[in-house]
Design a protein around this motif. Structure first.
Motif, PDB file in Angstrom:
ATOM      1  N   GLU A  25       0.765  -1.182   0.139  1.00  0.00           N
ATOM      2  CA  GLU A  25      -0.104   0.046   0.081  1.00  0.00           C
ATOM      3  C   GLU A  25       0.990   1.374  -0.027  1.00  0.00           C
ATOM      4  O   GLU A  25       0.471   2.246  -0.579  1.00  0.00           O
ATOM      5  N   ASP A  50      -2.391   4.412  13.672  1.00  0.00           N
ATOM      6  CA  ASP A  50      -3.598   3.923  14.002  1.00  0.00           C
ATOM      7  C   ASP A  50      -3.305   3.451  15.798  1.00  0.00           C
ATOM      8  O   ASP A  50      -2.885   2.416  15.720  1.00  0.00           O
ATOM      9  N   ASP A 278     -10.627  -4.591   2.488  1.00  0.00           N
ATOM     10  CA  ASP A 278     -11.176  -5.099   4.035  1.00  0.00           C
ATOM     11  C   ASP A 278     -11.864  -3.687   4.502  1.00  0.00           C
ATOM     12  O   ASP A 278     -12.725  -3.889   5.368  1.00  0.00           O
TER      13      ASP A 278
HETATM   14  N1  MSP Z   1      -5.911   1.035  11.299  1.00  0.00           N
HETATM   15  C1  MSP Z   1      -6.770   0.291  10.168  1.00  0.00           C
HETATM   16  C2  MSP Z   1      -6.938   1.402   9.116  1.00  0.00           C
HETATM   17  C3  MSP Z   1      -7.506   2.881   9.477  1.00  0.00           C
HETATM   18  S1  MSP Z   1      -7.265   4.047   8.245  1.00  0.00           S
HETATM   19  C4  MSP Z   1      -8.421   5.416   8.567  1.00  0.00           C
HETATM   20  C5  MSP Z   1      -6.474  -0.919   9.596  1.00  0.00           C
HETATM   21  N2  MSP Z   1      -5.127  -1.010   9.834  1.00  0.00           N
HETATM   22  S2  MSP Z   1      -4.232  -2.425   9.295  1.00  0.00           S
HETATM   23  O1  MSP Z   1      -2.895  -2.200   9.659  1.00  0.00           O
HETATM   24  O2  MSP Z   1      -4.917  -3.582   9.698  1.00  0.00           O
HETATM   25  O3  MSP Z   1      -4.249  -2.166   7.714  1.00  0.00           O
HETATM   26  C6  MSP Z   1      -3.614  -1.041   7.029  1.00  0.00           C
HETATM   27  C7  MSP Z   1      -3.700  -1.318   5.599  1.00  0.00           C
HETATM   28  O4  MSP Z   1      -3.033  -2.482   5.247  1.00  0.00           O
HETATM   29  C8  MSP Z   1      -5.175  -1.589   5.083  1.00  0.00           C
HETATM   30  O5  MSP Z   1      -5.570  -0.791   3.933  1.00  0.00           O
HETATM   31  C9  MSP Z   1      -5.314  -2.880   4.748  1.00  0.00           C
HETATM   32  O6  MSP Z   1      -6.242  -3.358   3.578  1.00  0.00           O
HETATM   33  C10 MSP Z   1      -3.975  -3.189   4.389  1.00  0.00           C
HETATM   34  N3  MSP Z   1      -3.402  -4.722   4.487  1.00  0.00           N
HETATM   35  C11 MSP Z   1      -3.375  -5.554   5.307  1.00  0.00           C
HETATM   36  N4  MSP Z   1      -3.067  -6.765   4.983  1.00  0.00           N
HETATM   37  C12 MSP Z   1      -2.929  -6.597   3.555  1.00  0.00           C
HETATM   38  C13 MSP Z   1      -2.400  -7.792   2.798  1.00  0.00           C
HETATM   39  N5  MSP Z   1      -2.351  -9.070   3.040  1.00  0.00           N
HETATM   40  N6  MSP Z   1      -2.340  -7.552   1.756  1.00  0.00           N
HETATM   41  C14 MSP Z   1      -2.715  -6.069   0.907  1.00  0.00           C
HETATM   42  N7  MSP Z   1      -2.966  -5.092   1.830  1.00  0.00           N
HETATM   43  C15 MSP Z   1      -3.249  -5.521   3.194  1.00  0.00           C
HETATM   44  O7  MSP Z   1      -7.157  -1.366   8.857  1.00  0.00           O
END
Ligand code: MSP
Length: 523
Positions: A25, A50, A278
């Motif tokens: 990302e 976050d 997600d």
């Molecule tokens: N903290 C929330 C987002 C808040 S935005 C106002 C969150 N955090 S996260 O750490 O779980 O995910 C961060 C980003 O990484 C998200 O966009 C999520 O979809 C992405 N990914 C997490 N696992 C992933 C993969 N396996 N592959 C690609 N992107 C993935 O959600």
């Protein structure tokens, strides 16, 4: 100054180590931001962390640390990670930053004063693991809850709710009229399907501080803290607001003596929120409603990428099925990593990482493709012309020009994979040109001297243009190509991709392999 192009990533949960999904990302967002800057737009790129919520609070306690100390340690790891990815973010927001908290509170105060937030009691099933209330719909046919929810308890508590119902109709209308609002198209359809299927429930936006203290207290009732999504989504406006964005400050903080509007910080509304599949509902439904209620314009686009798997299975720390981006970067270099993830996976569908697939692209496209082209082009110029650029020749100009136009159009449309495919037509064409013209044979025949000059010019100029096109994707390698060409400037302006930039008599630098073959020692 006018509004700058503004792009964001999701902010990552601080409690966990960065993995391939996070890296992907950041990289695609970075490529878009760099491409916009290369096109002359003053792009501003925001990412961050976050940090509030139950899991962080519990992990800190288990570690014997205060939540803030725990977050500070992890934040340092995440920041280092961004550096390893060579990501060019302009700001890094943490939801524990005082600048974030004060603007979240300003927004809550405004919504509460307007009557958009109300208090009510709720009783139901609660999953502490997922920090969420469950409904009857979450029960399995036998009445139990899936073990993935962890322990599910009955809970009755007071909370604050954000009114959603009155927003459903205009949001459907907005999304219908703006196909670009959620991209790709199938995500647009998914959001519309969801919005049309059922009435929107009001959103619970708090937790009692007695149960969860690690959050932002409500300005109008400190016995409650803001629940994570309201807090997290707001980061997209609290960063610009803290930097003086006049639109954000006008809506949330019109009388502040501390935050002075700055015209260079005209960022809101965001041009693109890059997120994973997600969290679409939060970004395409809840967030626009929060903004509209707060009197702020909506973002222009939510750009949704897919998820990576490894070897066809979900990545999971417990099974060891993970890709550690830092280990890949240590072994292969950051640009090999950046190139692979963008080239392999278009923005939208899910992807699958295999080590063999990575190595195959490294070898065919980077080492034998781009790397070989640049190295042999410059080495021959060095060997046969002592590194002095011959007179201009335009043999490859139109083919290269066509690919430049194509790649530029793809970049404008955020089609990064397609842009790389266009760029690689040049790599392939120029390598074929070497095979066809055989400069090593021309060099043996003095009568072919002019022909050799032409071939060497075309190759060197093609390498220069490739560096310009590649800069958003693999900035360090693009800079190296310019360095090896003996060019003092940076390849970071797309306007430099027009044929004829290399002038006769210019002396190039030293050729050094960009992507060493793996049987060779690394540079
Ligand atoms: N903290 C929330 C987002 C808040 S935005 C106002 C969150 N955090 S996260 O750490 O779980 O995910 C961060 C980003 O990484 C998200 O966009 C999520 O979809 C992405 N990914 C997490 N696992 C992933 C993969 N396996 N592959 C690609 N992107 C993935 O959600």
């Amino acid at each position: 100054m006018s509004k700058r192009f503004y792009i964001t990533t999701a902010i990552d949960y601080v409690n966990g180590l960065p993995h391939l999904g996070h890296a992907y990302e950041k990289v695609i967002t970075d490529v878009i931001a760099r491409a916009r800057r290369a096109m002359g737009e003053g792009a501003f790129f925001l990412t961050g962390l976050d940090e509030h919520g139950q899991k962080v609070q519990q992990a800190a306690v288990a570690d014997g640390k205060s939540p803030q100390a725990y977050c500070d340690e992890l934040a340092a790891i995440w920041k280092t990670f961004l550096g390893r990815l060579n990501v060019s973010n302009d700001d890094f927001i943490r939801t524990t930053d005082p600048r974030h908290k004060s603007l979240v509170q300003a927004m809550l105060a405004k919504l509460h004063a307007q009557g958009d937030i109300y208090q009510a009691s709720y009783s139901g099933f609660y999953s502490a693991k997922e920090e969420t209330f469950l409904t009857e719909k979450d029960r399995r046919p036998n009445g139990t809850f899936d073990p993935s929810w962890g322990e599910v308890v009955k809970l009755a508590e007071d909370n604050y709710y954000f009114k959603m119902g009155q927003h459903q109709a205009w949001l459907i209308d907005h999304i219908e009229k703006n196909l670009g609002f959620v991209q790709p198209d199938y995500r647009h359809n998914e959001v519309l399907g969801f919005l049309r299927s059922e009435p929107l429930q009001d959103l619970c936006i708090t937790r009692p501080a007695a149960r969860l203290s690690w959050g932002i207290p409500l300005p109008f009732n400190p016995a409650f803290v803001t629940y994570v999504w309201f807090d997290a989504l707001s980061n997209y406006i609290t960063s610009p607001g803290s930097l003086g964005d006049p639109t954000v400050l006008g809506a949330l903080d019109p009388n502040s003596a501390f935050r002075v509007p700055h015209s260079e910080s005209e960022l809101w509304p965001a041009d693109i929120h890059v997120i994973g599949k997600d969290i679409v509902k939060f970004h395409a439904v809840y967030w626009p409603i929060m903004l509209k209620a707060a009197g702020l314009p909506l973002p222009k686009q939510v750009l949704v990428h897919g998820w990576w798997q490894k070897d066809g299975a979900k990545m999971s720390k417990s099974t060891g099925n993970v890709v550690d981006p830092v280990a890949v970067i240590d072994e292969w270099g950051v640009d090999a990593f950046r190139y692979y993830v963008v080239r392999e996976l278009d923005i939208g569908p899910d992807g699958n990482w295999t080590d063999a697939g990575f190595q195959a692209r490294y070898s065919a496209e980077l080492a034998n493709g781009l790397g070989n082209l640049v190295n042999r082009s410059l080495s021959m110029l060095k060997r046969y012309r002592r590194g002095v650029v011959p007179a201009r020749s335009d043999e490859l100009a139109s083919e290269v020009g066509r690919a430049v136009d194509e790649a530029g159009a793809h970049l404008k449309a955020n089609q990064l994979q397609a842009a790389l495919v266009s760029i690689w037509t040049i790599v392939t064409r120029a390598n074929l040109y070497v095979e066809q013209t055989k400069p090593f044979n021309l060099a043996k025949n003095p009568a072919q001297s002019k022909r050799l000059d032409d071939v060497l010019y075309n190759l060197a100029e093609t390498c220069r243009i490739l560096a310009v096109l590649l800069w958003p994707f693999v900035p360090a390698s693009a800079e190296k190509i310019f360095g090896q060409l003996g060019l003092a400037e940076s390849p970071k302006r797309l306007a430099l991709a027009s044929w004829g930039g290399l002038v006769a008599g210019h002396v190039i630098g030293e050729p050094v392999p960009l992507f060493p073959r793996k049987d060779q020692p690394k540079q």
